[in-house]
Scaffold this active site. Sequence first.
Site, short mmCIF file in Angstrom:
data_model
loop_
_atom_site.label_atom_id
_atom_site.label_comp_id
_atom_site.label_asym_id
_atom_site.label_seq_id
_atom_site.Cartn_x
_atom_site.Cartn_y
_atom_site.Cartn_z
N TRP A 101 5.77 -6.68 -41.01
CA TRP A 101 6.86 -6.81 -40.29
C TRP A 101 7.96 -6.38 -39.86
O TRP A 101 7.89 -7.13 -39.40
CB TRP A 101 7.31 -8.28 -42.01
CG TRP A 101 5.91 -9.18 -42.00
CD1 TRP A 101 5.96 -9.24 -43.61
CD2 TRP A 101 5.38 -9.92 -41.91
NE1 TRP A 101 4.94 -10.58 -43.69
CE2 TRP A 101 4.73 -10.71 -43.14
CE3 TRP A 101 5.14 -10.29 -39.98
CZ2 TRP A 101 3.97 -12.55 -42.80
CZ3 TRP A 101 4.13 -11.73 -40.07
CH2 TRP A 101 4.39 -12.34 -40.95
N ASP A 168 15.87 -8.93 -42.23
CA ASP A 168 14.61 -10.17 -42.26
C ASP A 168 14.31 -10.54 -43.53
O ASP A 168 13.88 -9.61 -44.83
CB ASP A 168 13.44 -9.77 -41.62
CG ASP A 168 12.19 -10.55 -41.86
OD1 ASP A 168 12.53 -11.09 -42.68
OD2 ASP A 168 11.17 -10.40 -41.81
N LYS A 192 8.59 -19.78 -47.35
CA LYS A 192 8.83 -18.56 -48.42
C LYS A 192 9.65 -19.34 -49.52
O LYS A 192 8.84 -18.54 -50.77
CB LYS A 192 8.82 -17.17 -48.14
CG LYS A 192 8.33 -16.36 -46.40
CD LYS A 192 6.38 -16.04 -47.24
CE LYS A 192 5.74 -16.42 -46.53
NZ LYS A 192 6.20 -15.23 -45.23
#
Length: 355
Positions: A101, A168, A192
Amino acid sequence: MKKHNFSAGPCILPEEVLKGASESVLNFNNDNLSLIEISHRSKPFVEVMEKAIKLVRNLLNVPKNYAILFLQGGASLEFLMTPYNLLSLEGKCGYINTGAWSEKALKEAKKLGEALIVGDSSDKNYNYIPKNLIIPENLDYLHYTSNNTIYGTQFKAYPETNNTLVCDMSSDIFSKKIDVSKYGLIYAGAQKNMGPAGTTLVIVNKDILGKTNRDIPTMLDYQTHISKDSMFNTPPVFSIYVSMLTLEWLQNNGGVEEIEKINNTKAKILYEEIDRNPLFIGFAEKEDRSTMNVTFNLVNQDLQEKFDLLCNNNGINGLKGHRSVGGYRASLYNALPLSSVEHLINLMQKFEKEI
Ligand SMILES: *Cc1c(COP(=O)(O)O)cnc(C)c1O
């Protein structure tokens, strides 16, 4: 009976949230209309948006000069919006590379300017968090990924820097206390730990915006969305509503402080079993282990088929590891009950006795 859902994302949501979500689709607010067929500018939905923002502000103690936005495009679009809004034409930004990511975020920044890698754990397939970093002082911002969903590593401290911090937090937001004032910008895809896919939470310090001398495309400009209260265009009403329900559930259950204790307990007992049980081995370095995604493997991979069968026969879902790590990944997001973790541990012990 509902399965024990260890899925990494989209992930488990509380039962009562799912009930509220399904009711809203048939009959929202007892108005004999569906949530997804009313105007997003109608009073009932504007109230949903306001309530969701208020819950975020309360749960995370978000300071007044920070805007709270519900956008679209996932965390992946934030990879691009971040440099567009914060990287000046002649400036530099820094990225701590702790996995896939972070790499994707870095790739977008490079399209717009100079992006430096200021820490990197790719030498060991990202099984640790790089430390003692030497970070240049003149960056427009420093970006990092607080929890590495794929590898099961997590920052236990804020990176030391005077630069604007961008994070993030897709896979650990609302799982533990954070000090929002340390950040310039926080973003997280909903799916999530907050709600269904479709919206992205952005928390941004308004004082850092408008300084890049770039011509930012309208939809990518945070100021567009701030000026229209996340309603510049039609917002993803269902995702925002269900996220609001999840945040309400969290608040009713003692907020981030209480859930952090439970999350710590869930992670602790599962890691203890991985370390105790001779059949299993953990993937991440111990000091960097994530409380959200627990990555582990069988010492003897020939046993995989048998262990998978045992899990399948006992109501376990979503335990398969990401293909770049292999093995298993138990995601222990907020809505996963302690009893599901205990159930998994029992199966691991049963497997040890049977083998
Ligand atoms: C899942 C995930 C993403 C991607 O999110 P999308 O909303 O699917 O774009 C980004 N970062 C992290 C840490 C993730 O876990």
